[in-house]
Design an enzyme around this catalytic site. Structure first.
Site, PDB file in Angstrom:
ATOM      1  N   LYS A  20      -6.152 -11.316   2.001  1.00  0.00           N
ATOM      2  CA  LYS A  20      -6.874 -10.701   3.122  1.00  0.00           C
ATOM      3  C   LYS A  20      -7.227  -9.243   2.820  1.00  0.00           C
ATOM      4  O   LYS A  20      -8.214  -8.726   3.345  1.00  0.00           O
ATOM      5  CB  LYS A  20      -6.098 -10.842   4.441  1.00  0.00           C
ATOM      6  N   ARG A  37      -7.306   0.921   5.010  1.00  0.00           N
ATOM      7  CA  ARG A  37      -7.939   1.511   3.841  1.00  0.00           C
ATOM      8  C   ARG A  37      -8.894   0.567   3.124  1.00  0.00           C
ATOM      9  O   ARG A  37      -9.911   0.997   2.587  1.00  0.00           O
ATOM     10  CB  ARG A  37      -6.853   1.950   2.866  1.00  0.00           C
ATOM     11  N   ASN A  38      -8.557  -0.707   3.092  1.00  0.00           N
ATOM     12  CA  ASN A  38      -9.447  -1.657   2.415  1.00  0.00           C
ATOM     13  C   ASN A  38     -10.799  -1.699   3.117  1.00  0.00           C
ATOM     14  O   ASN A  38     -11.853  -1.705   2.493  1.00  0.00           O
ATOM     15  CB  ASN A  38      -8.811  -3.050   2.397  1.00  0.00           C
ATOM     16  N   GLY A  88       8.955   2.806   4.164  1.00  0.00           N
ATOM     17  CA  GLY A  88       7.539   3.092   4.406  1.00  0.00           C
ATOM     18  C   GLY A  88       7.107   2.620   5.785  1.00  0.00           C
ATOM     19  O   GLY A  88       7.933   2.461   6.689  1.00  0.00           O
TER      20      GLY A  88
END
Lengths: 348, 348
Positions: free
Chosen positions: B199, B266-267, B10
């Protein structure tokens, strides 16, 4: 109702009126000889020109000639002028300050004396008072991540009061607190005072990292985060060298204030210009043309001299301060290279 | 030339190939059964679909069926699969791992065992090895502010290697170092491992603060900075409760990684949606529709359970974790109110 007199009607002086009025203080705002146009706007019911927010209702305004009236009978005096004006306003207000129970300090910076010895502002104020033979009350250094306009608007704000006497910082942290203006108390005056001007220097570096995306076509988020990390480390190290607690830089005064200063503001904007490819000199000329004072620029020079004078033993442990200084001095190396060497970990 | 096998092709698995190749390692990249399309793109010379950067030249690719070939004779194995896949891939690769001199770990997260007991990943891996009666080499936890795409591009990057045996983390920090990929070494495996998944949770909160500008018409920079400050504090507290060093959260693994995670990803994007007024549920549905996994959402639930199981004594000292959990659960209170109560200083 306790009386408080704020010296300096700029952004922070006017912004802090909102929580103080809401916390039930009788608030007097004194403008210097440079602040008449600010008071004019406030008196006309217009937004304050520096925060774009109307002054809190109930604040009493005083013009520069009315300093003694503004100070008469005040329990607390707040020094909120630009750092360069602190010595002069301290001298002018010394009698009123001496009669107060505390002197709060939102002004931030390094203050060179006539011999070129650089002091932090509380020390500079104490030196002036001593020279005049006047005893002054405890100083409460105020810092943390506070944009003045948001404070003026009553937006949620965290701040920190630092006084060598913890009972004093605690007392005022309770008495000035509102539901949205919340105050941590510490006895680490030095830690709080070191972070405030240093973060302006380091915000330039954060801005440079931001600007690199425009300048190079690629974001440099990893470099920005490493820069942020190194800035916090250096604030903590410098504080410790001067007797501060290491954790002060890891809290609101350091991490918090650096975060907010890196989000917006003139130091960051100036850094962005350099990051996208302007020379430090051209970028500063352009900021000056736009009447945007960049506090971090003189602070970088003063901080460098301050370290040489007061903490020479850690000079080599502040590579990011040196890097900003080099970039501002017009180094011919690429800013990516200079920043990388300053903030990436050394061979372990 | 030392051989290294990366398990998982990934973003991070492929991104870390660049410094490893440049540091002179023989690099093998093994794709799981979910990674075929990623390897297809790399083999066709196209940019890696997750980083948009071509894979470093010289990396040998292995398909999922060729795990043993990929591991054969490797000095170091790197676990880089999504956290949910770590137990399965650990079992599959256990023999190869046991023969290596170290297991590096870029996978991050909380790992529930079959009884619902949540472990940090190194502990989960050790438990699996123990159950199988296999001895594994030292684990090196890898964290810090590393966007995989920038790492892949060779942009300046700071990272931290944490191994209980400091000599081991130092050795690899030296051997994997390049001019632009620079590594700090620590013996605080736990501190490094706590910060990484936490985080992601806190980045949602930073995103919310960012989104408020769009949602309310006003920036909330002061609130964002106070949120950042509280997040760092909570990472440090939670780490300490589990035996970590306080300073780890104040360095690259905490402050640094939170800074980079709060800049993009994305968060953060998910948080921005909530901040501008979408419900947590609608925002998540929209992210899912866009095939954007938000790691912080399951992490918030797992972290809450993890604290209850492993550090219940500090549960009340993590109000920001609770706040994010409440917001994600669809609290009817305003997010400004929930965040403010969590991050502004209490009455001193």
């Amino acid at each position: 109702m306790a009386k408080i007199t704020i010296l300096g009607a700029g952004a922070m002086g006017s912004g802090i009126c909102t929580p103080l009025i809401n916390a039930g203080w009788e608030v007097r705002l004194w403008g210097t000889w440079l602040d008449d146009h600010l008071l004019d706007a406030c008196e006309a019911g217009k937004p304050h020109p520096r925060t774009n927010v109307p002054l809190a209702k109930g604040v009493k305004l005083y013009r520069s000639a009315d300093l003694n009236k503004a100070l008469d009978g005040s329990d607390v005096v707040v020094m909120s002028v630009a750092s360069g004006g602190v010595p002069k306003v301290t001298e002018m207000a010394l009698e009123g300050i001496s009669k107060a129970k505390a002197l709060w300090l939102t002004s931030k910076g390094f203050c060179p004396d006539e011999n070129g010895k650089i002091q932090l502002l509380p020390e500079a104020i104490r030196t002036i008072a001593k020279q005049k033979g006047v005893t002054i009350p405890p100083i409460v250094a105020i810092a943390g991540p506070v944009k003045a306009n948001e404070c003026a608007e009553g937006k949620p704000t965290a701040t920190i009061f630092g006084c060598k006497d913890l009972d004093v910082s605690r007392k005022y942290a309770r008495e000035a607190r509102t539901e949205v203006y919340c105050i941590e108390a510490t006895d680490d005056e030095t830690g709080v005072e070191i972070c405030a001007p240093m973060k302006n220097v380091y915000a330039i570096a954060l801005g440079i990292a931001d600007g690199l995306e425009e300048g190079t076509g690629f974001p440099h988020h990893n470099l920005k985060a490493a820069t942020f990390n190194q800035a916090v480390k250096e604030m903590s190290l410098l504080g410790q060298a001067l007797g501060a607690k290491p954790e002060t830089a890891y809290g609101l005064a350091g991490v918090g204030d650096l975060e907010v200063t890196g989000l917006s503001g003139r130091n960051k904007v100036y850094g962005v210009r350099i990051g996208r490819g302007e020379t430090a000199k051209d970028a500063l000329a352009e900021m000056e043309r736009l009447e945007q004072t960049v506090e971090g620029v003189p602070a970088a020079g003063l901080a460098t001299t301050f370290v040489e004078q007061s903490a020479p033993q850690i000079k080599d442990q502040l590579p990011l301060l040196r890097a900003v200084h080099e970039i501002l001095a017009g180094s011919s190396l690429s800013v990516v290279k200079i920043l990388s060497e300053a903030v990436l970990p050394k061979m372990p």
